[in-house]
Design an enzyme around this catalytic site. Sequence first.
Site, PDB file in Angstrom:
ATOM      1  N   ARG A  19       8.208  41.982  -4.974  1.00  0.00           N
ATOM      2  CA  ARG A  19       9.039  42.445  -3.870  1.00  0.00           C
ATOM      3  C   ARG A  19      10.408  41.762  -3.838  1.00  0.00           C
ATOM      4  O   ARG A  19      11.437  42.380  -3.605  1.00  0.00           O
ATOM      5  CB  ARG A  19       8.321  42.178  -2.541  1.00  0.00           C
ATOM      6  CG  ARG A  19       9.070  42.659  -1.304  1.00  0.00           C
ATOM      7  CD  ARG A  19       8.433  42.084  -0.036  1.00  0.00           C
ATOM      8  NE  ARG A  19       6.981  42.215  -0.049  1.00  0.00           N
ATOM      9  CZ  ARG A  19       6.344  43.304   0.347  1.00  0.00           C
ATOM     10  NH1 ARG A  19       7.025  44.357   0.763  1.00  0.00           N
ATOM     11  NH2 ARG A  19       5.028  43.347   0.323  1.00  0.00           N
ATOM     12  N   LYS A  41      -9.222  40.861  -2.222  1.00  0.00           N
ATOM     13  CA  LYS A  41     -10.493  40.507  -1.590  1.00  0.00           C
ATOM     14  C   LYS A  41     -10.344  40.601  -0.079  1.00  0.00           C
ATOM     15  O   LYS A  41     -10.468  39.624   0.643  1.00  0.00           O
ATOM     16  CB  LYS A  41     -10.926  39.117  -2.044  1.00  0.00           C
ATOM     17  CG  LYS A  41     -11.115  39.045  -3.564  1.00  0.00           C
ATOM     18  CD  LYS A  41     -11.441  37.661  -4.043  1.00  0.00           C
ATOM     19  CE  LYS A  41     -11.622  37.660  -5.559  1.00  0.00           C
ATOM     20  NZ  LYS A  41     -11.969  36.337  -6.099  1.00  0.00           N
ATOM     21  N   SER A 101       0.082  33.929  -5.869  1.00  0.00           N
ATOM     22  CA  SER A 101      -0.574  33.058  -6.842  1.00  0.00           C
ATOM     23  C   SER A 101      -1.604  33.805  -7.683  1.00  0.00           C
ATOM     24  O   SER A 101      -1.703  33.584  -8.902  1.00  0.00           O
ATOM     25  CB  SER A 101      -1.225  31.864  -6.131  1.00  0.00           C
ATOM     26  OG  SER A 101      -2.175  32.295  -5.182  1.00  0.00           O
ATOM     27  N   ASN A 122      -8.624  30.148   2.626  1.00  0.00           N
ATOM     28  CA  ASN A 122      -9.379  30.478   3.826  1.00  0.00           C
ATOM     29  C   ASN A 122     -10.017  29.230   4.428  1.00  0.00           C
ATOM     30  O   ASN A 122     -10.030  29.049   5.644  1.00  0.00           O
ATOM     31  CB  ASN A 122     -10.442  31.531   3.501  1.00  0.00           C
ATOM     32  CG  ASN A 122      -9.833  32.888   3.240  1.00  0.00           C
ATOM     33  OD1 ASN A 122      -9.460  33.609   4.156  1.00  0.00           O
ATOM     34  ND2 ASN A 122      -9.704  33.247   1.963  1.00  0.00           N
ATOM     35  N   LYS A 168     -17.099  36.591   1.877  1.00  0.00           N
ATOM     36  CA  LYS A 168     -17.111  35.167   1.536  1.00  0.00           C
ATOM     37  C   LYS A 168     -15.878  34.466   2.109  1.00  0.00           C
ATOM     38  O   LYS A 168     -15.912  33.264   2.377  1.00  0.00           O
ATOM     39  CB  LYS A 168     -17.221  34.965   0.029  1.00  0.00           C
ATOM     40  CG  LYS A 168     -16.189  35.713  -0.810  1.00  0.00           C
ATOM     41  CD  LYS A 168     -15.034  34.854  -1.189  1.00  0.00           C
ATOM     42  CE  LYS A 168     -14.068  35.623  -2.089  1.00  0.00           C
ATOM     43  NZ  LYS A 168     -12.901  34.814  -2.509  1.00  0.00           N
ATOM     44  N   SER A 197      -9.158  26.710  -1.766  1.00  0.00           N
ATOM     45  CA  SER A 197      -9.468  27.861  -0.918  1.00  0.00           C
ATOM     46  C   SER A 197      -8.517  27.936   0.275  1.00  0.00           C
ATOM     47  O   SER A 197      -8.536  27.084   1.163  1.00  0.00           O
ATOM     48  CB  SER A 197     -10.914  27.771  -0.415  1.00  0.00           C
ATOM     49  OG  SER A 197     -11.162  28.771   0.556  1.00  0.00           O
ATOM     50  N   GLY A 257     -14.611  36.902  -8.459  1.00  0.00           N
ATOM     51  CA  GLY A 257     -14.688  35.582  -9.070  1.00  0.00           C
ATOM     52  C   GLY A 257     -16.080  35.250  -9.544  1.00  0.00           C
ATOM     53  O   GLY A 257     -16.832  36.153  -9.897  1.00  0.00           O
TER      54      GLY A 257
END
Length: 335
Positions: A38, A113, A16, A263, A198, A261, A143
């Site tokens: 890929r 990141k 993304s 995460n 973060k 997010s 960001g």
Amino acid sequence: MNKAHLNKIAVVGGGSWATALVKILCEQPNNRVRWWLRSKADIDHIRNYHHNPRYLSDVYHSPKKVKVYGKIKEAVKAAHYVVLAVPAAFVQEPLQSLKPADLAGKRIVSAIKGMIPEANQLVTDWVEEKFSVSLSDICVIAGPCHAEEVALEKQSYLTIASTNHDCATDFAKLITCRYVTAYPLADLYGVEYAAVMKNIVALACGITHGLGYGDNFQAVMVSNAMLEIRRFVTVVDPREREMSASAYLGDLLVTAYSQFSRNRLFGNMIGRGYSVKAAQLEMKMIAEGYYATKSIHAMNEQYGVTMPITDAVYRILYEGTSPSLVMDELKLQLR
């Protein structure tokens, strides 16, 4: 148009964030993107229909500006910039066929990141060491910015950090457009470490949300997390920096609170009782914070910085300690 004036940018990755960066880069009339993916099926789909079938599939990629590749040497060969936008845990595989000569004279941009697992190494340090790229030819993208909002053309902000002001400034110009403002910053390592950490904080926020903690607790935890990041970054790379700037605090806030997010989503599943393996299987995207937690925890064995939030996430993910027990202990350490 004289082709000598075109900016040729290779983008490595099919997820993304890579897809969003391709979209942003194509907003500049003189930019041309050489996109490596890929999956052959995805390459064929983009060539035929001009959309990434798996990520941000509503985004149209003009064949006049975007050329897709399955061989990375071909993708980077004529590029002036090479943008790395694959998860840190997997960045070594697509680049393994490249030699230092293949990247000679090019500027490398890390949009990753995360850290190289096991080596506990920043991506920029790995690129410098592996491919003999001068640090002055390396920059990182930070960001606060989510790929999903880029796809919707929501106003977004990017920080381009480098030890070389010209490198950061030049790329910032290439990636600035109607809905993205990009600006240069000299703090390469501070921005990169803050971007890594973060994600760990976002995991913690997701875990507490899954456990039923409210906004009050999360606000206190994120405030403490900013102090934790400051302590660690100051020890690892001591210099003057304003940690309340958007490259640090802004990126932390959007990752900790946003519905986009990954995460936070991963952490939320852990808080609701998923095992790590089950959460990984259910998610289609990689949560960089999972790998970053282990790397930062290992690094801190050398530095000894007080990092209760990172330690808490490590205990949950890698030691199998009950999330509710860990968070009950953590809440007594926050102020």
